[in-house]
Design a protein around this motif. Structure first.
Motif, short mmCIF file in Angstrom:
data_model
loop_
_atom_site.label_atom_id
_atom_site.label_comp_id
_atom_site.label_asym_id
_atom_site.label_seq_id
_atom_site.Cartn_x
_atom_site.Cartn_y
_atom_site.Cartn_z
N GLY A 37 0.80 -1.22 0.00
CA GLY A 37 0.00 0.00 0.00
C GLY A 37 0.82 1.27 0.00
N THR A 38 2.04 1.21 0.57
CA THR A 38 2.84 2.43 0.64
C THR A 38 3.39 2.85 -0.71
N THR A 39 3.31 1.95 -1.70
CA THR A 39 3.83 2.28 -3.04
C THR A 39 2.80 3.00 -3.89
N VAL A 40 1.53 2.98 -3.49
CA VAL A 40 0.48 3.61 -4.29
C VAL A 40 -0.38 4.46 -3.38
N ALA A 41 -0.47 5.73 -3.67
CA ALA A 41 -1.31 6.65 -2.90
C ALA A 41 -2.11 7.50 -3.87
N PRO A 42 -3.33 7.88 -3.50
CA PRO A 42 -4.15 8.69 -4.42
C PRO A 42 -3.46 9.96 -4.89
N TRP A 43 -2.69 10.63 -4.02
CA TRP A 43 -2.07 11.89 -4.41
C TRP A 43 -1.12 11.71 -5.59
N GLN A 44 -0.50 10.51 -5.69
CA GLN A 44 0.45 10.26 -6.77
C GLN A 44 -0.20 10.44 -8.14
N LEU A 45 -1.43 9.95 -8.27
CA LEU A 45 -2.11 10.00 -9.57
C LEU A 45 -2.36 11.44 -9.98
N PHE A 46 -2.83 12.24 -9.04
CA PHE A 46 -3.14 13.65 -9.34
C PHE A 46 -1.86 14.44 -9.60
N PHE A 47 -0.83 14.21 -8.79
CA PHE A 47 0.42 14.93 -8.96
C PHE A 47 1.08 14.60 -10.28
N GLN A 48 1.22 13.31 -10.56
CA GLN A 48 1.96 12.90 -11.76
C GLN A 48 1.31 13.44 -13.03
N GLN A 49 -0.01 13.33 -13.13
CA GLN A 49 -0.69 13.78 -14.33
C GLN A 49 -0.52 15.29 -14.53
N SER A 50 -0.72 16.06 -13.47
CA SER A 50 -0.59 17.51 -13.59
C SER A 50 0.85 17.94 -13.81
N LEU B 109 -9.81 5.20 0.27
CA LEU B 109 -10.03 6.01 -0.92
C LEU B 109 -9.29 5.50 -2.16
N LEU B 110 -8.29 4.65 -1.97
CA LEU B 110 -7.50 4.19 -3.11
C LEU B 110 -8.33 3.45 -4.16
N PRO B 111 -9.28 2.60 -3.79
CA PRO B 111 -10.06 1.90 -4.82
C PRO B 111 -10.74 2.83 -5.81
N SER B 112 -11.35 3.91 -5.31
CA SER B 112 -12.05 4.81 -6.23
C SER B 112 -11.07 5.44 -7.20
N ALA B 113 -9.89 5.85 -6.71
CA ALA B 113 -8.89 6.46 -7.59
C ALA B 113 -8.44 5.47 -8.66
N SER B 114 -8.21 4.22 -8.27
CA SER B 114 -7.74 3.22 -9.22
C SER B 114 -8.81 2.86 -10.24
N VAL B 115 -10.05 2.77 -9.78
CA VAL B 115 -11.15 2.43 -10.69
C VAL B 115 -11.33 3.51 -11.75
N PHE B 116 -11.33 4.77 -11.34
CA PHE B 116 -11.50 5.86 -12.30
C PHE B 116 -10.33 5.94 -13.26
N LEU B 117 -9.14 5.65 -12.77
CA LEU B 117 -7.96 5.64 -13.63
C LEU B 117 -8.12 4.60 -14.73
N LEU B 118 -8.57 3.42 -14.36
CA LEU B 118 -8.76 2.35 -15.35
C LEU B 118 -9.85 2.71 -16.36
N LEU B 119 -10.95 3.28 -15.87
CA LEU B 119 -12.04 3.65 -16.76
C LEU B 119 -11.62 4.74 -17.74
#
Length: 549
Positions: free
Chosen positions: A239-252, A403-413
């Motif tokens: 779990g420490t390798t994946v956090a919701p903030w990473q997705l938002f930060f990396q994309q922006s 909160l991680l599941p929602s972030a991962s699901v939307f990323l996949l979609l």
């Protein structure tokens, strides 16, 4: 001073969804520049290396930024409590973050629009608002843990706590507020290099290399340990390798650096570099903690990273303890930079504020106000006497898992939305593998939530939860396939990827409205109910802990 290249958007930008004029023009990275009109092929090795150096940054920073104070606690706990027997879990650090971050890279380079804005546009106001609000709350708590790491580091180094923490907060704000993207990235990469201070600590302690190599490739479990505790620690490592903030930060951040699809393969190399640095740091911490504390009374009794620094100084010498404390300070600072920027980027993206490191403070007041406000508030909370820091840390870990599941699901979609990614959508193999990763992350989320609600949870209960989640996933797949065949729906055809290097998502107002199938609506409704129920239960549990229950 603001870069001159942001004042005149290119003609190409007018045909894309780029929301901020600062996101167009030359890509001015820490180690090189790529011109906006550069279409030359890279045939020579020297040209490829120059391009890679110019691109390096987003992947490295997001991965090292996640190797923060919380990660220091997880990896040193694994080594101190269980030796090197759990080193094999670090292999999971390769596929899990890469799959998530590679998809985010594509979304950023191809769309030019931040993660929160895409969720808002494609899934509606509820999920758009939810993504920003939960990110804001979670990041605010995460920032507190980063400053807890700073207090532990400055304490070991013999520096005064309050001035040290506040000075660190000011330095974080100043690093990102110069109006120069290149200046910030150079500072961030220098901090990333600082994480390699863990290597000389490893050399000083000198754990047995042969044993570490064996435990790294041969899965095993520690002897004479409570299985439930071990399972929860393994889950924490993943779990420490994946956090919701990473997705938002990396994309922006990819958008802010003006990376286009032409250079995505170089950006993937940058991501691999970041993963490699994280692996080196994680393995080093696990190894030197296992060796330093083995045979001593402190073995098996992890408290926090500050105590680890004291133990290293006691058993391996002053230099080892100081280097570890400096590395912890460095990791906490870069983590604070990345986490706070991810929030400022997301809020700016959704509210239409200027949100770029290319802008100075005068040109993006709202962006920098959010960024600086979060950093300074977290620093103040940490230095206030009597602040419930332990409770806040537990809240961060729990909310991140929920909160991680929602972030991962939307990323996949989003990565399967052909309107958004066109020829860059996921292929079938990628979808299968990514779906498995998302399923694992959802399962881990449920287990972590259960562990907080029921602190005495046993190994059998954990395994039962995993089994139930697995059966539920299989049933969901079976239902989806049965429904597809009954309705006569054909599988998505092959994707035409011709000319994908020059394909960008059109402006948002030109996109057709998304069509949500009944199955997808049901799935999103179920996700909403799960998030609501889990968050209510977690809040109740945290209140009980706060009241001494």
């Amino acid at each position: 001073m603001t870069d001159s290249t942001i004042t005149t958007p290119s003609a190409a930008a007018a045909r894309t969804a780029v929301l901020d004029d600062a996101h167009t023009g030359d890509s001015r990275g820490a180690l090189g520049t790529i011109k906006a009109d550069d279409t030359a092929p890279r045939r020579r090795l020297s040209a490829r290396l120059k391009t890679l150096l110019a691109v390096v940054g987003p992947g490295l920073i997001v991965m090292v930024g996640d190797n923060d104070a919380g990660a220091f606690g997880t990896y040193t706990q694994a080594g101190r409590n269980y030796g090197t027997s759990l080193l094999w879990t670090l292999l999971l650090l390769i596929p899990v973050p890469y799959v998530n971050q590679e998809m985010v890279l594509r979304l950023g380079a191809v769309t030019g629009v931040g993660h929160a804005r895409l969720i808002l546009e494609r899934f509606g106001r509820f999920w758009g608002a939810f993504s920003v609000i939960d990110l804001f709350l979670l990041n605010a708590l995460t920032l507190v843990t980063e400053f807890i790491g700073i207090t532990l580091a400055v304490g070991h180094l013999g520096l005064p706590k309050v001035p040290g923490v506040l000075l660190a907060a000011v330095l974080v704000v100043l690093a990102a507020s110069t109006g120069s993207f290149r200046r910030f990235e150079r500072t961030a990469i220098l901090l990333c290099a600082g994480s390699l201070l863990l290597v000389p600590v490893y050399v000083i302690v000198h754990p047995p290399t042969g044993r570490m190599a064996h435990d790294f490739v041969v899965p095993g479990m520690p002897h004479h340990a409570r299985l439930a505790d071990v399972l929860l620690l393994v889950i924490a490592v993943v779990g420490t390798t994946v956090a919701p903030w990473q997705l938002f930060f990396q994309q922006s951040y990819v958008i802010d650096k003006r990376i286009t699809p032409r250079f995505l393969r170089y950006e993937k190399a940058d991501l691999w570099l970041g993963i490699a640095v994280v692996l080196v740091g994680a393995a080093a911490m696990t190894g030197f903690c296992a060796a330093a504390f083995s045979g001593h009374a402190e073995a098996g009794h992890f408290t926090d990273a500050g105590d680890v620094a004291a133990g290293l100084e006691k058993y391996a010498g002053r230099t080892a303890g100081v280097l570890f404390a400096v590395a912890l300070l460095d990791a906490s600072v870069i983590g604070a930079c990345a986490v706070s920027l991810s929030t400022a980027y997301a809020i700016g993206d959704v509210l239409g504020l200027k949100h770029s490191l290319h802008h100075g403070i005068k040109g993006a007041k709202g962006f920098y106000a959010v960024f600086a406000g979060l950093v300074l508030a977290a620093a103040v909370v940490v230095v206030i006497p009597g602040s419930p820091l332990g409770l806040l840390t537990e809240g961060v870990q729990t909310l991140a898992g929920v909160l991680l599941p929602s972030a991962s699901v939307f990323l996949l979609l989003l990565c399967n939305d052909r309107t958004v990614l066109g020829p860059w959508v996921n292929g079938r193999v990628t979808n299968v593998f990514t779906s498995l990763v998302v399923a694992v992350l959802v399962t881990l989320s449920v287990v972590l939530t259960a562990a907080v609600l029921f602190p005495g949870i046993g190994a059998n209960a954990i395994l039962d939860i995993m089994g139930i989640c697995g059966v539920a996933g299989i049933l969901a797949l079976g239902y989806a396939e049965t429904r597809r065949r009954r309705k006569g729906w054909a599988l998505a055809g092959p994707v035409d990827r011709t000319g994908k290097e020059n394909w960008r998502m059109p402006p948002l107002h030109e996109l057709p409205d998304p069509v949500l199938s009944t199955g997808r609506k049901v799935g999103l409704a179920a996700l909403r109910l799960y998030l609501l129920a889990a968050m209510v239960l977690v809040v109740v549990r945290i209140v009980q802990l706060a009241l001494g229950g």
